[in-house]
Design a protein around this motif. Structure first.
Motif, PDB file in Angstrom:
ATOM      1  N   LEU A 184      47.592  45.553  31.429  1.00  0.00           N
ATOM      2  CA  LEU A 184      47.282  46.104  33.198  1.00  0.00           C
ATOM      3  C   LEU A 184      46.608  47.521  33.582  1.00  0.00           C
ATOM      4  N   GLN A 185      45.900  47.324  31.894  1.00  0.00           N
ATOM      5  CA  GLN A 185      44.461  48.081  32.098  1.00  0.00           C
ATOM      6  C   GLN A 185      43.146  48.179  32.350  1.00  0.00           C
ATOM      7  N   LYS A 186      43.580  45.999  32.179  1.00  0.00           N
ATOM      8  CA  LYS A 186      42.019  45.759  32.654  1.00  0.00           C
ATOM      9  C   LYS A 186      42.657  44.693  34.295  1.00  0.00           C
ATOM     10  N   GLN A 187      43.420  45.300  34.761  1.00  0.00           N
ATOM     11  CA  GLN A 187      44.258  45.024  36.259  1.00  0.00           C
ATOM     12  C   GLN A 187      43.572  46.341  36.367  1.00  0.00           C
ATOM     13  N   ARG A 188      43.852  47.157  36.147  1.00  0.00           N
ATOM     14  CA  ARG A 188      43.808  48.483  36.684  1.00  0.00           C
ATOM     15  C   ARG A 188      41.972  48.737  36.724  1.00  0.00           C
ATOM     16  N   ASP A 189      40.691  48.338  35.706  1.00  0.00           N
ATOM     17  CA  ASP A 189      39.908  48.621  35.649  1.00  0.00           C
ATOM     18  C   ASP A 189      39.041  47.862  36.279  1.00  0.00           C
ATOM     19  N   ASN A 190      39.925  46.750  37.003  1.00  0.00           N
ATOM     20  CA  ASN A 190      38.994  45.290  37.832  1.00  0.00           C
ATOM     21  C   ASN A 190      38.942  46.632  39.001  1.00  0.00           C
ATOM     22  N   LEU A 191      40.541  47.127  39.659  1.00  0.00           N
ATOM     23  CA  LEU A 191      40.783  48.219  40.491  1.00  0.00           C
ATOM     24  C   LEU A 191      39.817  48.666  41.248  1.00  0.00           C
ATOM     25  N   ILE A 192      39.226  49.270  39.772  1.00  0.00           N
ATOM     26  CA  ILE A 192      38.133  50.728  40.544  1.00  0.00           C
ATOM     27  C   ILE A 192      37.203  50.204  40.079  1.00  0.00           C
TER      28      ILE A 192
END
Length: 74
Positions: free
Chosen positions: A40-48
């Motif tokens: 989830l953290q990796k997905q959020r980082d990619n989205l940001i």
């Protein structure tokens, strides 16, 4: 060995097995939660990063790209 002693030993063994099982399940759940949280953290980082890249583009470049499109003008 008396029956009472055997029953006590059996109950102690079952309690130990149950406790070990609960501890192993809890450790497996914690590990799974950590994996899900990392994903989830990796997905959020990619989205940001994508959001910053999109908002960082200048409006002039965006407008000039679409001003060359004839269908958009019509």
């Amino acid at each position: 060995m008396k029956i009472r002693t055997r029953l006590v030993l059996l109950m102690a063994g079952l309690l130990a097995i149950s406790g070990t099982s609960v501890a192993l399940l809890q450790a497996a759940h914690r590990n799974e939660v950590q994996i899900i949280y990392a994903s989830l953290q990796k997905q959020r980082d990619n989205l940001i990063e994508r959001l910053i890249a999109l908002t960082g583009q200048s409006l002039r470049i965006f407008a000039s790209d679409y001003s060359q499109w004839d269908d958009m003008v019509q």
